[in-house]
Each structure stands twice: as C-alpha cells, then as structure tokens.
Design a protein around this motif. Structure first.
Motif, PDB file in Angstrom:
ATOM      1  N   PHE A 255       0.836  -1.204   0.000  1.00  0.00           N
ATOM      2  CA  PHE A 255       0.000   0.000   0.000  1.00  0.00           C
ATOM      3  C   PHE A 255       0.869   1.251   0.000  1.00  0.00           C
ATOM      4  N   LEU A 256       1.905   1.244   0.816  1.00  0.00           N
ATOM      5  CA  LEU A 256       2.812   2.394   0.886  1.00  0.00           C
ATOM      6  C   LEU A 256       4.159   2.006   0.295  1.00  0.00           C
ATOM      7  N   ALA A 279       2.617   2.882   9.942  1.00  0.00           N
ATOM      8  CA  ALA A 279       2.272   1.467  10.012  1.00  0.00           C
ATOM      9  C   ALA A 279       2.134   1.032   8.544  1.00  0.00           C
ATOM     10  N   PRO A 280       2.032  -0.265   8.275  1.00  0.00           N
ATOM     11  CA  PRO A 280       2.014  -0.661   6.864  1.00  0.00           C
ATOM     12  C   PRO A 280       0.859  -0.058   6.053  1.00  0.00           C
ATOM     13  N   TRP A 281      -0.212   0.397   6.720  1.00  0.00           N
ATOM     14  CA  TRP A 281      -1.375   0.867   5.986  1.00  0.00           C
ATOM     15  C   TRP A 281      -1.814   2.272   6.386  1.00  0.00           C
ATOM     16  N   GLY A 282      -0.918   3.068   6.939  1.00  0.00           N
ATOM     17  CA  GLY A 282      -1.331   4.412   7.299  1.00  0.00           C
ATOM     18  C   GLY A 282      -0.192   5.148   7.963  1.00  0.00           C
ATOM     19  N   TYR A 283      -0.305   6.456   8.006  1.00  0.00           N
ATOM     20  CA  TYR A 283       0.745   7.231   8.673  1.00  0.00           C
ATOM     21  C   TYR A 283       0.233   8.582   9.132  1.00  0.00           C
TER      22      TYR A 283
ATOM     23  N   ARG B 262       0.467   9.108  -1.407  1.00  0.00           N
ATOM     24  CA  ARG B 262       0.912   8.167  -2.430  1.00  0.00           C
ATOM     25  C   ARG B 262       0.643   6.756  -1.920  1.00  0.00           C
ATOM     26  N   SER B 264      -0.489   2.425  -3.236  1.00  0.00           N
ATOM     27  CA  SER B 264      -0.653   1.478  -4.326  1.00  0.00           C
ATOM     28  C   SER B 264      -1.911   0.656  -4.126  1.00  0.00           C
ATOM     29  N   THR B 285      -3.266   9.742   7.415  1.00  0.00           N
ATOM     30  CA  THR B 285      -4.011   9.020   6.386  1.00  0.00           C
ATOM     31  C   THR B 285      -3.893   7.531   6.666  1.00  0.00           C
ATOM     32  N   TYR B 286      -4.728   6.739   6.003  1.00  0.00           N
ATOM     33  CA  TYR B 286      -4.740   5.300   6.209  1.00  0.00           C
ATOM     34  C   TYR B 286      -5.651   4.681   5.171  1.00  0.00           C
TER      35      TYR B 286
ATOM     36  N   THR D 185      -4.713  -0.074  11.282  1.00  0.00           N
ATOM     37  CA  THR D 185      -3.791   0.470  10.282  1.00  0.00           C
ATOM     38  C   THR D 185      -2.547  -0.399  10.119  1.00  0.00           C
ATOM     39  N   SER D 186      -2.428  -1.454  10.912  1.00  0.00           N
ATOM     40  CA  SER D 186      -1.282  -2.348  10.693  1.00  0.00           C
ATOM     41  C   SER D 186      -1.596  -3.399   9.638  1.00  0.00           C
ATOM     42  N   GLY D 188      -4.499  -2.672   7.423  1.00  0.00           N
ATOM     43  CA  GLY D 188      -5.296  -2.003   6.398  1.00  0.00           C
ATOM     44  C   GLY D 188      -6.699  -2.548   6.264  1.00  0.00           C
TER      45      GLY D 188
END
Lengths: 289, 289, 289, 289
Positions: A255-256, A279-283, B262, B264, B285-286, D185-186, D188
């Motif tokens: 995702f990121l 985190a892998p899916w948000g920041y 940004r 994916s 964001t997330y 968010t870890s 998604g």
C-alpha cells in the motif's frame, strides 16, 4: 577574528576589520567604534545597525543605493567572484535559465524605478521561489514600508556576515534546524534503515539536498539541515518504506511504497521536526519540535 | 443481452451470442450449452470456464495459443479496432514509446520461447507498470505454475467480458471503488471546497485521472473510481489544503500547501477509502473502508 | 561504597560489604572474592551470580528456600522494617486489603507445596497486578522452568541491590524512563501549560504517581518516571486539554476535556515515550522513543 | 396522529389534540388553529411557537410560571407519572441522591427568586452534569436574556413533543447520531470483533449505555445512539483492543489493552462519528462525520 581583539583595535583597524560586513559603507564601523567595548557579538551588531538606523531617510536610501542589483546583468557576471554578490545570488539564482533571469531583470528594473534603490534580500534565507514571491509582494508596498523592509534585509545580511567573521560570546541566533524521525506504530519501535531523501522543491521539480538512512533510533545521524538558515520555501521528504516493511504480510504491491511529506518552511531560524509515524497501511505527520 | 433469453437459445444461437467472450474458441460455449439453464451470470461463467479447465494440458495450451500477442506488432497495429486487443492494450500500452514497446516485444518473444504460448493478462486490471512487473515475475515461473496463471487471466478477462455482455441476477463482483474524505481535525468538521486530484503514477510521472473538489461533507460527489476494476499500480492523491486553511493564523508560506498521499492498489475488485485527517500543521491518512 | 575499595578488601571484608546483596548466603561473596579485581560493577554482579549458577539444583533450591515468603504473614509484619522485605513488598503489596492478602497467601502456599521454595520476584519491577499475573503464570510451569525463573528473579533483585550499594564504572542498566510530550497540530507548536497526571492503574482504580504541567517545549521538566525500574503494569496519562484550548472557537462543552492515554509497560528497563499530538477535535498517540 | 387529520379538525378538536404539547396553555393551539392548514410539521410548530412569542413579556412570564419546578419536591413525587415531569426529570435526575437533590432545590429556589418563574430546560437534551452547568450559567444572566433562554427551551421541549405526537411531512430534525468505526492500520482492514462500550460520564463515574462488538466492517450493527437527541455531556468509548491484537507479536502485557476515547457532545441534534484508527502501538481518533 575574536571579539576581544576587535574591541582592542583603533578606529581605522576596527573599520578595516569590519569592512566586509557593511560593504561600501566604512562610516558605519567608524562611528560604531566609539561605543567599544562590546560584550557580545549581538551587541556589536545592534550598535552597527543603530548607526544606519539613526540616519535620515535620504541617507538610508543612499546607503541602499550602494548595494548591487540582485539579478542584474552586473551581478550575473560577477556572481562567481565577489562574496557579497555570491550571498545575493546563491545556488538558486545562479541556476536561473534565461527566461527566469529576464523575469528577475524586469522585476528589478520596475522595483528600482518605483523606489530608487535596488531590491535587497538576504538570499541565504530564501529559495528561488520565495525570492520571487518576496519580490512581487514587496514591489507592491508603499515606499516607507519598503524602505523599512529593505533595511531589515540589510540587518539580516550583515548579521550573517558578522557571525561568520567574528568569534565571541553572545552570537545572535542565525541558523535553523530540520530533523526527522521514523516511528513504526505497528511494532512500537523506531524504524531503522529507512532511506530518506530531502528535496527542495521549485514548482513540481525537486532538487535532492540530502539522502540518508535512519539509524537504530529511527533518526538520521545528522539533522537534515543545521548550522545554516533554513531557506524559506517548499520541501519534500521521501521515505522509502516499502523495503522497510517487506517481509511482513502486506499487499503486492505494498500500500505504501514511498511516503512523501511535503511542507514549507517559513522561519529560517526555526526548529522544524517533521516526523513520520507509520504502520504498513497508514501514517501520521506533523510539525514537531 | 438477458440471461433468460440466453438460456432459451438453441446451441448455435447460444454459441454465437457468447462468441465475444471466448474468442476463437466456439467449442467452449457449445459444450456449456448442455448445462442450461443458468440461474446466475456467475454460474454461467463458472460453467464456461469449467469446460476449459476440463481439457488436458495440451488442449489448454492450444487454447492459449489462440490469443493475440500482448505488445506484439500485430496487436499494435490493430489496437484501435479489435475489441479484444483493445482490452489487452488499454490506454497505458497504447501510449508506450518506442523503447517501451521494444521492451515488451523482447519480453514477449522470450516468454513465448519459454512457454510456447503468448503472455496473457487481464489488462483492465493493470497499469503499465504492473503489467511489466507481472511479465517479469511470471516469466520466471515454471511451466505448470505459469499455465495456471495464464488460465486464471483468461478467467478474469472472460468474466469481465461476460458481465459486460449479459444482464441478469448474480453478476460476479468485477469492480472496485476508490474514495476519499477530508476531515479538518482543528474544527471537527468535514473540509469543504478542497481541490483533489488523483494521479496514476508511472515512475515519477503522473497522469491526472480525476480532478474534483470536496463537498460540504468533505467527500467527492462521485467516488474517485467506481464501476471498473481498479488498475493495480501506484497512485497519488493531491489535496490543495493551503487555500482551504487560508485566513486562519498560519505561517507564510503555510506549512502545508499540497498534501500528497501516495499509495498502491493491489486488489482491482477492492474497496479503497483513503481519507485525509488534516489540521494546519499535521495530518493522518490510512486505508479505510 | 566504591568498586576500587571493594576490590582492595580481604575476603571477610569483601563478604561483609556485600552481605546485603545475597542475603543469608555469605558464601556467594566469599567464593567470588577469589576472582578480584573486577573492572566493572556488571562484571562483579556476573561473577557473584555465576557462583550461584554453578551450584547443583539441590543447592540452588536450598538457596531459594532462604528467601522470605512474599505475601506471607511474617513479611506483612516486617514490611516496614527489613529492607529486603520492603523490596519484596513495595507500596502495592503493603496496601493489599484482607481479601487481597488472603489471595496472596493461598497462592504462596500452593506455590511452595508445588515447588518446595517460596515465590520470589523482583517486586521493584512490578505493580500489584503484574505480580499476581506472574504468580499465576509461573505457578503453572514445570519445576525446571520455574527454578530457572526464580533464579532469574534473584539475578534481577541482586543486580538492583548491587547497583544501589556499589559505585563504579560499568554499572548494569537497571532503570527505565517514561516521558511525554504534547504537540498542538492546529498551531504547529508545543502545547504549553497542559496539566498532566500519571496514574498507576489497578483494575479501574488509579493511583496518581505524578502531577505536572507541560513547559514551553510541551514537555515536563523531569521525565514522568526515571532512575528506577518501570513497574510492569497498566498506566493512564490524563491531559487536561480543555483549559489549554479554551478561547479558541470550540464547542461548549469542548469535544475534548481530558484526554486519557491508557497503556501498559512491559519492559522495566525500557524507554517509553508516550506523546500526545492534539488538535481541538482529534488526537494521536503512540509509543515513541 | 396524522397532520392531515389534524388540519381537518375544528378549533376545539385541534386544541384538544395538541393539549399535551403546550401543557396548561390551550390558548396556544386555539389561536394557531386559524392559520390551518399546515403543510409540514415544522410549519405547525413554528406557528404554535409564534403565538407564544407574540405575547408581551408579562404574558410570557405567566406562561412560564405554568411549568413545573425542575428538581422541586412536587416534581420528585410525580416523576414517575406525569409525562411532562418525566421529560423534565429523565433518568439522570431521578437517580439524584439526597445531597444532589438538595443542590437542585437550592438552585431552583434561588432561580425562582431572581426571575419569578421556574427553571425550564429540555431535559431530553441533557445529562445531569450539563443541566447543572446550565442552571449555574443561566442563573447568572440578566432577566431579558434568561427570559429568551427559557422560551427557547420551551421551543425545544414542544418541538420534541410535537414530533412524537404528529406524523406528517417536514418533521423538524430533533435527533442526533453517535457512531464509531475501528480500523486496523497495521493490516489495512476494519478491526472485527472488538468489544466496544459507551459510557455516559458523571465526573469520574460512568454509566454504560451500550455494549457491543464491531462487525466485519469494523462498525457496530446499529449506531451507538440514534433516533433521540444526544444528551449534552461527557462520554467515554472503551475499545478492548488487547484480545483483538492477541496472537500478533506484541509485548506482555500488550501496550494497549483498553483504549479509552473520552469526548463531549455539545449538539444534541448533531452527527458524531468517533472512530479509532489503531495499530498495536498507537492510535488516532477525531470527530468525523
């Protein structure tokens, strides 16, 4: 040069030593000499500038007229040799293409017509874009406000020169700091080994200023920028997080991949801490301190 | 065409009606006809594909050989006319420059040498970059795995074609959704009037897909993408927050001008909600839902 | 006491000096004496503990049997006088009500029946709740694992005692740190003057450990906890943000009055930074470093 | 009752039908009758209230004097029977202990002495704490401001009564909504199976209003509160995230066990969305929509 030894000089020596600070205006240092000794570098700078400020407006304008044109053809030619021109030029202006240079020359001519002195700005505190914005904004001011603004720029320019020239206690604060920090909120630990690149932006174009990697504490060994004024302008920090998160169960593509933090600096002497909590899916990001 | 009327056709009519789905392979529909009637479009597609799957490997390979080369010169020439080529080409491939095209042709030749059939992928689910990544990844697989992968792409391609061709209950889920939402955490309200642009990225280059503005609920009137498969690839959402925050006491220039998110997309049939929670000096964001 | 002077003592003096570390086991220090001199406090501790570890299991068990019962009636009576009991008791256990104490006595009796030695834990690294959880968890282990666990607690207890007793280079790291930081993302500056209270939680009940106010940098003058092991357990940080945000246009009552961050500490020697990034209508927290 | 049939009634029937709305003031409905028919319920309410507003102040005060004392001894006795008292009492006031009740009686007596009419508030829009805060705030106003405030409360009370009594188009908006959403968010994805409890807070005490569990979309099957005005006051949402994250590599005890989001509601007719974006070591919340 040391503040103590400067304090000990006679009038001519004192003026000669400070000649690079107020260029083409030896009278500034000469008149300041009488107020010796100065306890701090900041006191010395304040005393020097007070001499300029005490002049009537006509004299101040004459003083400003002694400064080189920013963006003028003469400045262009001399950009590589004279240090004061170098200060006024910076890397950003030197790199102007012909159209950009023409734009500066036009602005400069209009400015000089309107105010009777050249546009002066402390280029070390600016990116190319912010000089242009300043040029436009200040060109629209009335003459009294602009005279004050131009003198304030002289204050900033000479302060930087003095700090570079004279060692001693009480140096004025002329530098800023930009730092970052990457924290992985999915494991509660600093994110180590993340490639970080800092770009100075000029419209959509970016010029890489720093390329580094986070250490075990999620920080960079050195601040991204330090020991200099931060140039007013827009920046991007790019964090290559996909390689960092690789190996944990994430999507393909992740995702990121590259997190882009875009922000502007408005205070050249400020402390900007721009961290990434990821985190892998948000920041999350913010201006910290 | 309606599922009910399709169910009512004789064998030849049925095969003719479904000819655009399995191109150059009328036997697929002909054999499927015996299993009528189909209660749902998904059942019909499963039955069609089961006919292919029941064939021995040699027949499956023959079936795959009937597909056009992706990226081949013939495909290039016919890109504007034949619908199946169009599907395989998409905008992304049509826009390939000569070097890019040469790269595809080289990959394609190597792939065909190795596996004995052309590279097949459901282009509607891909961006140019993800096709290339797929090409490289799949070219390295062993033959059994790649045969399965190629057939799965046929499954995806024909599913999209069937859904476009036949109306009826139980249509398989073939589309995704991308949406956003801007929330101002400094006032606890949706951020209205923020310009939002969605870019499909190809390396550092972006192609604007959607340009819109948030409404009173901080959302866009329509989802950013909907009703189509989301193309696997990298995207950027740009939010012009500086005009939105203008007038509140902020720095000049504002700390945040354009926020760039940004990310994916890996699941073409997925629901991607990518919101922005923003205050003048920070944001979050997330991937939401 | 200084490591150098300790190194210089004769055997009896050495053992007498270290008597408070391994209580009722003077042989530990006596045997360790032969390995003098020790370059660091950590080396000394390792050497002392190695003497215990070199004993066969039967001797180790005898050594453990020399420790007082945690939670026993004798410990209760002596809680205020003997320092080793004090260590084992802490404020949390001293404050046990009758029912809680009965629970401890029951657990202790069952533990001693099962393993043949009293339950030993380094109380300075625990809250009442985490001791109880440890008691239950360790009571269910097999004897070999529990013997190792009990000896590890002796390692931790004696390490703390030794560090308190002996000055010198290379002291082992026995303390943790808990800190916080309040950042106002609506103005991009540290939030000054926010009242912060740290509670140690015991179920729904909280005991205030620290009450302080953020300074101009949004931090507390001192870390919330430092110079001691952090007790394993659950904590809450309460931030009185409503007075801080008062005067800005917010709702009445304000959306956020007291922000409660609830978290647990698992590493007594760890660095816990638990910041609050707050705007009037939202906030973020995380374990930082 | 239906708006159409109400429009069709004669004057006495109309007044009788609306008797429960403006208690002890049949003249309000009688005078309103002449303006029939009403296209919407909102129009009807506006017309009714306009009759009150058209009275001179002395008459308005007489009208207010016809209302029961909030917190008075009579109200207490009748709390379970009379519907208007019930509205004024609510669960919160019924549960007042003796000291609390004495406080209300004291405030009420002082209020009545000062203004000459009883304190009136739309209790359905309040918690006990917010009634008390209102009481204190309004008691300090001047008489003209307080007369207006009291009439506005009558507007709110009668609007709720009318909406409950009369079906028809154009009902005024009298209800709010509180909802939540848990996003991990870890990974998604929505966090499913998280136990959520909503508490109405009264000081440090909380009363559980709703206990539920998130579904596969990270939401609760029903909004936490809906179809009623949201009572002005302070709430806490507790999310039991430790069981949700159990099994992933986290600390023991987990950094986050129960996340407590504490917030206040100021708009009874508002939409409050209070989501939790959570990773094992950090979280974000905000007022969404």
């Amino acid at each position: 040069m040391n503040l103590d030894s400067l304090n000990a000089l006679d009038r001519e020596g004192f003026a000669a030593a400070l000649e690079p600070v107020f260029e083409n205006a030896p009278w500034v240092a000469q008149e300041t000499w009488a107020s010796r000794p100065f306890a701090t570098v900041a006191d010395l700078h304040a005393a020097l500038f007070a001499v300029v400020q005490a002049r009537p407006d006509a004299k101040k304008i004459g003083f400003l007229q002694g400064h080189p044109d920013l963006g003028g053809a003469a400045a262009r030619a001399r950009a590589m040799t004279a240090s004061s021109i170098h200060e006024q030029g910076g890397l950003g202006l030197a790199a102007l293409d012909d159209a950009g240079f023409a734009r500066f020359e036009t602005l400069n001519a209009a400015y000089r017509d309107r105010f009777g002195f050249p546009f002066i700005t402390c280029v070390a505190r600016h990116t190319r874009g912010s000089i242009l914005a300043e040029f436009v904004r200040r060109s629209a001011q009335d003459r009294a406000a602009e005279l004050e603004a131009a003198l304030h720029e002289v204050f900033l320019i000479t302060r930087l020169r003095l700090v570079a020239l004279v060692d001693g206690p009480g140096a004025p604060h002329t530098t800023g700091k930009l730092s970052t920090h990457v924290l992985d909120t999915s494991i509660g630990r600093p994110a180590a080994g993340v490639a970080v690149t800092l770009f100075e932006m000029d419209g959509a174009e970016g010029r890489a200023l720093v390329a580094t990697v986070t250490d075990g504490d999620g920080r960079t060994t050195e601040p991204l920028l330090t020991g200099v004024p931060l140039r007013i302008g827009t920046y991007e920090l790019h964090f290559a997080v996909a390689p960092y998160f690789a190996g944990r169960a994430v999507a393909d593509p992740a995702f990121l991949d590259v997190v882009k933090l875009r922000f502007s600096i408005a205070e050249p002497e400020g402390d900007y801490h721009v961290p990434l909590l990821v985190a892998p899916w948000g920041y999350t990001t913010y201006r910290g301190s």
